[in-house]
Scaffold this active site. Structure first.
Site, short mmCIF file in Angstrom:
data_model
loop_
_atom_site.label_atom_id
_atom_site.label_comp_id
_atom_site.label_asym_id
_atom_site.label_seq_id
_atom_site.Cartn_x
_atom_site.Cartn_y
_atom_site.Cartn_z
N ALA A 66 0.86 -1.19 0.00
CA ALA A 66 0.00 0.00 0.00
C ALA A 66 0.89 1.23 0.00
CB ALA A 66 -0.90 -0.02 1.23
N GLY A 109 0.62 -4.98 0.79
CA GLY A 109 -0.58 -5.01 -0.04
C GLY A 109 -0.33 -5.63 -1.41
N GLU A 112 -0.75 -9.19 -0.82
CA GLU A 112 -2.18 -9.43 -0.58
C GLU A 112 -2.96 -9.38 -1.90
OE1 GLU A 112 -1.97 -6.29 2.38
OE2 GLU A 112 -2.76 -7.68 3.87
N GLU A 132 4.72 -5.05 7.08
CA GLU A 132 3.98 -4.00 7.79
C GLU A 132 4.48 -3.81 9.22
OE1 GLU A 132 2.63 -6.35 5.91
OE2 GLU A 132 1.06 -5.49 4.63
N1 CAA Z 1 4.59 3.29 -0.61
C1 CAA Z 1 5.00 4.45 -1.16
N2 CAA Z 1 6.17 4.58 -1.82
C2 CAA Z 1 6.95 3.50 -1.94
C3 CAA Z 1 6.60 2.27 -1.38
C4 CAA Z 1 5.35 2.17 -0.70
N3 CAA Z 1 4.89 1.02 -0.17
N4 CAA Z 1 7.58 1.38 -1.63
C5 CAA Z 1 8.51 2.04 -2.34
N5 CAA Z 1 8.14 3.33 -2.52
C6 CAA Z 1 8.87 4.40 -3.21
C7 CAA Z 1 10.04 4.89 -2.39
O1 CAA Z 1 9.59 5.83 -1.43
C8 CAA Z 1 10.93 5.48 -3.46
O2 CAA Z 1 10.38 6.72 -3.82
P1 CAA Z 1 11.38 8.03 -3.89
O3 CAA Z 1 12.33 7.71 -5.02
O4 CAA Z 1 10.44 9.17 -4.20
O5 CAA Z 1 12.07 8.12 -2.58
C9 CAA Z 1 10.70 4.54 -4.63
O6 CAA Z 1 9.48 3.87 -4.38
C10 CAA Z 1 11.81 3.49 -4.77
O7 CAA Z 1 11.91 2.82 -3.51
P2 CAA Z 1 13.33 2.61 -2.74
O8 CAA Z 1 14.25 3.74 -3.05
O9 CAA Z 1 13.01 2.34 -1.31
O10 CAA Z 1 13.84 1.31 -3.50
P3 CAA Z 1 14.79 0.16 -2.92
O11 CAA Z 1 15.13 -0.71 -4.08
O12 CAA Z 1 15.90 0.75 -2.13
O13 CAA Z 1 13.87 -0.66 -1.87
C11 CAA Z 1 11.87 -1.79 -1.15
C12 CAA Z 1 12.78 -1.40 -2.34
C13 CAA Z 1 12.60 -2.82 -0.27
C14 CAA Z 1 10.62 -2.43 -1.75
C15 CAA Z 1 11.51 -0.55 -0.34
O14 CAA Z 1 11.04 0.47 -1.20
C16 CAA Z 1 10.47 -0.76 0.72
O15 CAA Z 1 10.75 -1.30 1.77
N6 CAA Z 1 9.20 -0.33 0.47
C17 CAA Z 1 8.13 -0.40 1.43
C18 CAA Z 1 7.58 -1.81 1.56
C19 CAA Z 1 6.48 -1.85 2.61
O16 CAA Z 1 6.67 -1.53 3.76
N7 CAA Z 1 5.26 -2.30 2.19
C20 CAA Z 1 4.12 -2.39 3.05
C21 CAA Z 1 3.25 -1.17 2.93
S1 CAA Z 1 1.91 -1.13 4.09
C22 CAA Z 1 0.73 -2.18 3.45
O17 CAA Z 1 0.88 -2.75 2.38
C23 CAA Z 1 -0.51 -2.32 4.30
C24 CAA Z 1 -1.51 -3.31 3.85
O18 CAA Z 1 -1.49 -4.46 4.23
C25 CAA Z 1 -2.64 -2.92 2.99
#
Ligand code: CAA
Length: 258
Positions: A66, A109, A112, A132
């Site tokens: 998400a 998400g 999911e 999460e």
């Molecule tokens: N939401 C918003 N933006 C996201 C994102 C997310 N879930 N995941 C990645 N991005 C964005 C980053 O902020 C970044 O944007 P900027 O360039 O503007 O900073 C861009 O995508 C590239 O990401 P990274 O620079 O972090 O790329 P990376 O290769 O270093 O890392 C990753 C990749 C491991 C996937 C890392 O981006 C990450 O950990 N993302 C978050 C994953 C996460 O926590 N997901 C769960 C979300 S909550 C959820 O899903 C709730 C639910 O159950 C419904």
């Protein structure tokens, strides 16, 4: 044919293909994307020339979860009223088979969403997780329920409580993924699986999908009774006659979908 902001829609013969298309955000699922995805799936579901649907992301990310930036400042009441997660539930109402073609990050998400589909074809670079816990929350779109039913309690606990991610091969070993193929052909593999299914008897496909999904949602006796009713019902279709006659006449059946 794409009129969307965050997805691309293509038709490949009898297969509808939806590509998540927010590359800069690793296909993070914001409300626009989820709304467009469900709308596109509903249109493909209603299109009688389409027999199966593939949902994919990019090589780098199926979806990284998400959209955290969209949620960061939301209050509980705002989250409840916005209720963007219920859009993922919309995928459950799609009657045609939906295959997720997953490469790279398949997190939160994103995982999911993949689990809401009927099958998952993964590239060997795919990584599945529910991170999460790192954000101080838990999965909210099936990442505890569907995941536990699929990979079992032990692995689900590690994934949800301790951010364990699964490689594609582990995901296959635990029953989350149907097939793992090299990254350069995961989409072709998913499209070809979808095409095979799309060329089968449409009503039997529809009832078969529904019956299997019921196995996770109802008591065994109810599921068995419903399965039997569906089996008998299919004897009212032209395709049942055609399928059984074709077997006896040693020829390929020609399905009509009625
Ligand atoms: N939401 C918003 N933006 C996201 C994102 C997310 N879930 N995941 C990645 N991005 C964005 C980053 O902020 C970044 O944007 P900027 O360039 O503007 O900073 C861009 O995508 C590239 O990401 P990274 O620079 O972090 O790329 P990376 O290769 O270093 O890392 C990753 C990749 C491991 C996937 C890392 O981006 C990450 O950990 N993302 C978050 C994953 C996460 O926590 N997901 C769960 C979300 S909550 C959820 O899903 C709730 C639910 O159950 C419904």
């Amino acid at each position: 044919m794409s009129v969307y902001e965050t997805i691309l829609v293509e038709i490949h013969d009898k297969v509808g293909l939806v590509r998540l298309n927010r590359p800069k955000a690793l296909n993070a699922l914001n409300s626009t994307l989820l709304g467009e995805l469900v709308a596109a799936l509903q249109i493909l579901d209603a299109d009688t020339s389409v027999g199966a649907i593939v949902v994919t992301g990019s090589e780098r990310a199926f979806a990284a979860g998400a959209d955290i930036k969209e949620m960061v400042d939301a209050s509980a009441v705002e989250m409840l009223l916005r209720d963007f997660i219920s859009q993922i539930d919309g995928i459950r109402s799609i009657k045609k088979p939906v295959i997720a073609a997953v490469s790279g990050w398949c997190l939160g998400g994103g995982n999911e969403l993949a689990m809401s589909c009927d099958m998952i074809v993964a590239s060997d670079t795919a990584r599945f997780g529910q991170p999460e816990i790192n954000l101080g929350v838990i999965p909210g779109a099936g990442g505890t329920q569907r995941l536990a039913r699929t990979v079992g309690k032990a692995v689900a606990m590690e994934m949800v409580l301790n951010n364990r991610t699964l490689s594609a091969l582990e995901a296959q070993q635990f029953g989350l993924v149907n097939r793992v193929v090299p990254v350069d052909c995961y989409l072709e593999e998913a499209l070809s699986l979808a095409a095979e299914i799309a060329n089968r008897a449409p009503l039997a496909i529809r009832f078969g999908k529904d019956a299997i999904n019921q196995a996770f949602e109802t008591f065994l006796a109810d599921g068995l009774a419903d399965e039997r009713r569906s089996f008998y019902f299919l004897f009212s279709t032209d395709d049942q006659q055609e399928g059984m006659q074709a077997f006896i006449e040693k020829r390929d059946p020609e399905w009509k979908g009625v």
